[in-house]
Motif scaffolding. Structure first.
Motif, short mmCIF file in Angstrom:
data_model
loop_
_atom_site.label_atom_id
_atom_site.label_comp_id
_atom_site.label_asym_id
_atom_site.label_seq_id
_atom_site.Cartn_x
_atom_site.Cartn_y
_atom_site.Cartn_z
N ARG A 37 0.83 -1.21 0.00
CA ARG A 37 0.00 0.00 0.00
C ARG A 37 0.87 1.26 0.00
O ARG A 37 0.59 2.22 -0.72
N VAL A 38 1.92 1.25 0.84
CA VAL A 38 2.79 2.43 0.92
C VAL A 38 3.50 2.64 -0.42
O VAL A 38 3.61 3.77 -0.91
N THR A 39 3.95 1.54 -1.03
CA THR A 39 4.59 1.63 -2.34
C THR A 39 3.63 2.22 -3.37
O THR A 39 4.00 3.12 -4.14
N LEU B 48 1.08 4.13 -2.86
CA LEU B 48 0.86 5.55 -2.58
C LEU B 48 2.03 6.38 -3.10
O LEU B 48 1.83 7.47 -3.66
N LEU C 269 3.87 5.65 -5.60
CA LEU C 269 3.76 5.69 -7.07
C LEU C 269 2.68 6.67 -7.52
O LEU C 269 2.85 7.36 -8.52
N VAL C 270 1.55 6.71 -6.80
CA VAL C 270 0.51 7.69 -7.11
C VAL C 270 1.11 9.10 -7.03
O VAL C 270 0.91 9.94 -7.89
N VAL D 269 4.32 9.97 -7.37
CA VAL D 269 5.25 10.19 -8.49
C VAL D 269 4.45 10.50 -9.76
O VAL D 269 4.75 11.44 -10.49
N ARG E 292 1.36 11.65 -10.12
CA ARG E 292 0.70 12.97 -10.09
C ARG E 292 1.72 14.08 -10.27
O ARG E 292 1.43 15.09 -10.91
N TYR E 293 2.92 13.87 -9.73
CA TYR E 293 3.94 14.89 -9.96
C TYR E 293 4.32 14.94 -11.43
O TYR E 293 4.39 16.00 -12.04
N ASP F 90 -6.29 3.40 2.13
CA ASP F 90 -5.00 3.98 1.74
C ASP F 90 -4.92 5.46 2.14
O ASP F 90 -3.84 5.95 2.48
N VAL G 42 11.52 11.40 -6.58
CA VAL G 42 10.82 11.34 -7.86
C VAL G 42 11.84 11.18 -9.00
O VAL G 42 11.68 10.33 -9.88
#
Lengths: 211, 211
Positions: free
Chosen positions: A191-193, A195, A197-198, A200, A202-203, B158, B200
């Motif tokens: 889950r943390v991974t 999050l 990635l989400v 990265v 979005r950036y 999450d 990132v």
């Protein structure tokens, strides 16, 4: 000399037996309810002997915190390979840390959560253990972000900040893990991974200007 | 009715005066050294009156924790705009939180660090305040990651994990900030932002496979 060696070994073994028993008893009944007599009984050692070896219930509990802190530090250290990038080290460390917490649910709750909130001298032991972990993570990040030319991507101060973020997040998530017995340590890391990635993604797509 | 209103207003004002004085006294001398007499003196209120209003030193300290926790929650809430993306909300929240800690260094140290480590009933107040912040962050992330079609990028579970990471990191970094008086809250946020960008970048260039 031989006699001394023989004496020293049983003392260590007996101390370990006492601390093993104390961890069990404290975990089962809590610090305040636990008695030295009960711990002595669980260790198969006489109560006066426990006092001779470790002095008091307070010192027994402190010895438990210290020993269990050593165990978690060793576990995390063993999972981190010094020549892998520090990001991978942080993920590996987080994973084995959550496994340790899940595998030692009872002792973690009593020894850590209790120790952290019951004032001195227990809080001091917990701080010392945290500081050891922070120093190790900082050293890992400093070593792992030094470029071949010698310059650094991450300063020593920033490495310490990263270590503080990691330990703060790990602490907070370990509480969450204990509150959610349906969740495994590995699924929490996943889950943390995800999050991360989400974040990265979005950036990268311009949704997350961080300044 | 008018009489009742008049009576109620002074009581609130007096309670606020007492809690203001108590925060000052506890911050200066610590919980154990502080006396109700000293707090009454600092508030310009008689000691019996303090007992009538707030009962005991323990209840005074609990009222201080509760009031200061409200202040930090309000400060963070005011900095977060409900229609901005949650990532921006997290950064804004972190920034004002560090400013709050730096501006209220003394009361933060005593009320939070002390409260957190001195057992019940103080630890319970701190947990309740943390849980309020966690719930707010979770709601913000849930609301901010719902797509126009209704599906979610980030599940509720999450979102709670993200909130736990944020509060754990904020906690841990606020300790660091208090230990480094040469650092400003804003420069700390800049360091955290830069670290996120290093992460990132390393991910984008393939240095950080997170699985």
């Amino acid at each position: 000399m031989a006699g001394k060696q023989q004496q020293r070994l049983p003392r260590e073994v007996r101390e370990r037996q006492m601390i093993d028993a104390a961890v069990r008893v404290f975990s089962q009944v809590g610090y305040h309810t636990a008695s030295v007599e009960e711990i002595a009984g669980a260790a198969g050692i006489s109560k006066p002997m426990v006092y001779i070896y470790l002095g008091s219930k307070e010192r027994l509990f402190t010895a438990c915190i210290h020993r269990e802190a050593d165990r978690v530090v060793e576990t995390v250290r063993a999972a981190v390979h010094p020549d892998e990038p520090p990001e991978l080290g942080l993920w590996s460390g987080l994973r084995v840390f959550f496994r340790f917490v899940a595998d030692n649910r009872d002792s973690w709750t009593v020894l850590y959560q209790h120790a952290r909130t019951q004032g001195e001298p227990f809080a001091k032991e917990v701080r010392a253990a945290r500081n050891r972990v922070i120093a190790e993570i900082t050293a890992m990040v400093v070593a792992g972000t030094r470029m071949p030319g010698g310059e650094r991507i991450v300063s020593e101060r920033d490495a310490e900040i990263l270590a503080r973020i990691a330990i703060g997040a790990a602490d907070s998530l370990s509480d969450w893990l204990l509150e959610h017995p349906d969740e495994s340590p590995d699924s929490l890391v996943d889950r943390v991974t995800d999050l991360a990635l989400v974040g990265v993604e979005r950036y990268n797509t311009g949704d997350l200007p961080p300044s």
